[in-house]
Design a protein around this motif. Sequence first.
Motif, PDB file in Angstrom:
ATOM      1  N   LYS A 129      43.676  38.064  35.216  1.00 30.97           N
ATOM      2  CA  LYS A 129      44.496  38.575  34.114  1.00 30.97           C
ATOM      3  C   LYS A 129      45.175  39.884  34.523  1.00 30.97           C
ATOM      4  O   LYS A 129      44.567  40.758  35.108  1.00 30.97           O
ATOM      5  CB  LYS A 129      43.591  38.793  32.903  1.00 30.97           C
ATOM      6  CG  LYS A 129      44.337  38.932  31.609  1.00 30.97           C
ATOM      7  CD  LYS A 129      43.375  38.688  30.463  1.00 30.97           C
ATOM      8  CE  LYS A 129      44.072  38.694  29.132  1.00 30.97           C
ATOM      9  NZ  LYS A 129      44.923  37.570  28.885  1.00 30.97           N
ATOM     10  N   GLY A 130      46.478  39.975  34.227  1.00 35.05           N
ATOM     11  CA  GLY A 130      47.234  41.193  34.514  1.00 35.05           C
ATOM     12  C   GLY A 130      47.889  41.230  35.883  1.00 35.05           C
ATOM     13  O   GLY A 130      48.556  42.214  36.219  1.00 35.05           O
ATOM     14  N   ARG A 131      47.764  40.211  36.723  1.00 34.32           N
ATOM     15  CA  ARG A 131      48.327  40.234  38.082  1.00 34.32           C
ATOM     16  C   ARG A 131      49.540  39.314  38.238  1.00 34.32           C
ATOM     17  O   ARG A 131      50.162  39.280  39.294  1.00 34.32           O
ATOM     18  CB  ARG A 131      47.274  39.819  39.116  1.00 34.32           C
ATOM     19  CG  ARG A 131      46.019  40.650  39.189  1.00 34.32           C
ATOM     20  CD  ARG A 131      46.236  42.106  39.528  1.00 34.32           C
ATOM     21  NE  ARG A 131      46.818  42.387  40.795  1.00 34.32           N
ATOM     22  CZ  ARG A 131      46.160  42.800  41.876  1.00 34.32           C
ATOM     23  NH1 ARG A 131      44.870  42.975  41.822  1.00 34.32           N
ATOM     24  NH2 ARG A 131      46.795  43.048  42.991  1.00 34.32           N
ATOM     25  N   ALA A 132      49.916  38.548  37.212  1.00 33.85           N
ATOM     26  CA  ALA A 132      50.983  37.539  37.329  1.00 33.85           C
ATOM     27  C   ALA A 132      52.329  38.165  37.677  1.00 33.85           C
ATOM     28  O   ALA A 132      53.030  37.683  38.573  1.00 33.85           O
ATOM     29  CB  ALA A 132      51.087  36.729  36.046  1.00 33.85           C
ATOM     30  N   ALA A 133      52.722  39.225  37.016  1.00 38.82           N
ATOM     31  CA  ALA A 133      54.038  39.839  37.254  1.00 38.82           C
ATOM     32  C   ALA A 133      54.149  40.344  38.690  1.00 38.82           C
ATOM     33  O   ALA A 133      55.195  40.176  39.342  1.00 38.82           O
ATOM     34  CB  ALA A 133      54.257  40.984  36.261  1.00 38.82           C
ATOM     35  N   THR A 147      57.621  27.477  41.380  1.00 40.16           N
ATOM     36  CA  THR A 147      56.250  27.958  41.481  1.00 40.16           C
ATOM     37  C   THR A 147      55.850  28.591  40.155  1.00 40.16           C
ATOM     38  O   THR A 147      56.577  29.416  39.612  1.00 40.16           O
ATOM     39  CB  THR A 147      56.131  28.993  42.613  1.00 40.16           C
ATOM     40  OG1 THR A 147      56.608  28.412  43.818  1.00 40.16           O
ATOM     41  CG2 THR A 147      54.692  29.426  42.800  1.00 40.16           C
ATOM     42  N   ARG A 148      54.679  28.200  39.684  1.00 34.35           N
ATOM     43  CA  ARG A 148      54.139  28.756  38.438  1.00 34.35           C
ATOM     44  C   ARG A 148      53.006  29.706  38.771  1.00 34.35           C
ATOM     45  O   ARG A 148      52.125  29.375  39.566  1.00 34.35           O
ATOM     46  CB  ARG A 148      53.581  27.619  37.578  1.00 34.35           C
ATOM     47  CG  ARG A 148      54.433  27.277  36.428  1.00 34.35           C
ATOM     48  CD  ARG A 148      53.817  26.216  35.570  1.00 34.35           C
ATOM     49  NE  ARG A 148      52.438  26.566  35.222  1.00 34.35           N
ATOM     50  CZ  ARG A 148      51.598  25.760  34.606  1.00 34.35           C
ATOM     51  NH1 ARG A 148      51.964  24.556  34.265  1.00 34.35           N
ATOM     52  NH2 ARG A 148      50.376  26.129  34.328  1.00 34.35           N
ATOM     53  N   VAL A 149      53.015  30.879  38.189  1.00 30.22           N
ATOM     54  CA  VAL A 149      51.913  31.828  38.328  1.00 30.22           C
ATOM     55  C   VAL A 149      51.176  31.829  36.990  1.00 30.22           C
ATOM     56  O   VAL A 149      51.768  32.106  35.949  1.00 30.22           O
ATOM     57  CB  VAL A 149      52.407  33.246  38.674  1.00 30.22           C
ATOM     58  CG1 VAL A 149      51.223  34.200  38.771  1.00 30.22           C
ATOM     59  CG2 VAL A 149      53.197  33.228  39.971  1.00 30.22           C
ATOM     60  N   VAL A 150      49.877  31.475  37.051  1.00 26.14           N
ATOM     61  CA  VAL A 150      49.071  31.327  35.846  1.00 26.14           C
ATOM     62  C   VAL A 150      47.936  32.347  35.885  1.00 26.14           C
ATOM     63  O   VAL A 150      47.215  32.435  36.877  1.00 26.14           O
ATOM     64  CB  VAL A 150      48.488  29.894  35.754  1.00 26.14           C
ATOM     65  CG1 VAL A 150      47.649  29.739  34.495  1.00 26.14           C
ATOM     66  CG2 VAL A 150      49.586  28.869  35.832  1.00 26.14           C
ATOM     67  N   GLU A 151      47.805  33.116  34.802  1.00 29.01           N
ATOM     68  CA  GLU A 151      46.685  34.056  34.713  1.00 29.01           C
ATOM     69  C   GLU A 151      45.458  33.311  34.204  1.00 29.01           C
ATOM     70  O   GLU A 151      45.524  32.614  33.200  1.00 29.01           O
ATOM     71  CB  GLU A 151      47.030  35.215  33.784  1.00 29.01           C
ATOM     72  CG  GLU A 151      48.058  36.142  34.386  1.00 29.01           C
ATOM     73  CD  GLU A 151      48.313  37.369  33.535  1.00 29.01           C
ATOM     74  OE1 GLU A 151      47.782  37.469  32.418  1.00 29.01           O
ATOM     75  OE2 GLU A 151      49.063  38.247  34.011  1.00 29.01           O
ATOM     76  N   PRO A 157      38.755  40.233  39.686  1.00 27.18           N
ATOM     77  CA  PRO A 157      39.771  40.916  40.502  1.00 27.18           C
ATOM     78  C   PRO A 157      39.547  40.598  41.979  1.00 27.18           C
ATOM     79  O   PRO A 157      38.419  40.574  42.455  1.00 27.18           O
ATOM     80  CB  PRO A 157      39.521  42.397  40.221  1.00 27.18           C
ATOM     81  CG  PRO A 157      38.824  42.421  38.904  1.00 27.18           C
ATOM     82  CD  PRO A 157      38.030  41.154  38.825  1.00 27.18           C
ATOM     83  N   GLY A 158      40.635  40.344  42.665  1.00 27.49           N
ATOM     84  CA  GLY A 158      40.542  40.019  44.089  1.00 27.49           C
ATOM     85  C   GLY A 158      40.405  38.537  44.359  1.00 27.49           C
ATOM     86  O   GLY A 158      40.387  38.117  45.502  1.00 27.49           O
TER      87      GLY A 158
END
Length: 198
Positions: A129-133, A147-151, A157-158
């Motif tokens: 969560k919080g890393r998609a952008a 390409t889809r980025v899914v949280e 983290p990591g």
Amino acid sequence: MSIAHLLEDFTLQAGGGKLHLLDEDALEEQRLAAFEQGYSAGWEDAVQAQEQSRGQVSDGLARSLEDMSFTYHEAVARMTLSLEPMFQSLVNAVLPETLDRGFAAQLAEQLIEMAREQIGQPMQIFVPKGRAAEVEALLPQELSSPTRVVEDPAMEPGQARLQVGTTQREVDCSGLLASVAGAFDAYVFEAKEAVNHE
């Protein structure tokens, strides 16, 4: 009564005297034999003294090498303990920050590699969560498929999961960091044990 008959008589008597005179050659032979005997005895003493001296030098050298070896290992153990704060700061601060900074770039690089193997397949990146952008910003525009980025809130983290078609890859920087931290802890523990058993 006299005791003269009990003592041996050393006076010279004419005809059958007990005195035996040596000529020059016999005397020289006796001198040479005595010299040889003295020389041999001196040589044996010198060889024995040299072997004894070698033994003492060898024993001393062995002790010195043993002391140097112990001193070297003791110095390495103490140096390791003095580096413990640096190891802790590496594991707790520097490495996590470095891995965090390179996380999105590593994901993009691995996704491109997977896309080359499976051209035209749908691509998805599952991130914490919080890393998609951040990850979307690093994706190249020339990818062959959208390409889809899914949280995924279940991810730590990591961690991330890449999926191209049916192929998946797991990325776990936190696991790598934990194994590096474990290796440092084991190294420092062994150094402490070595110092405690001196």
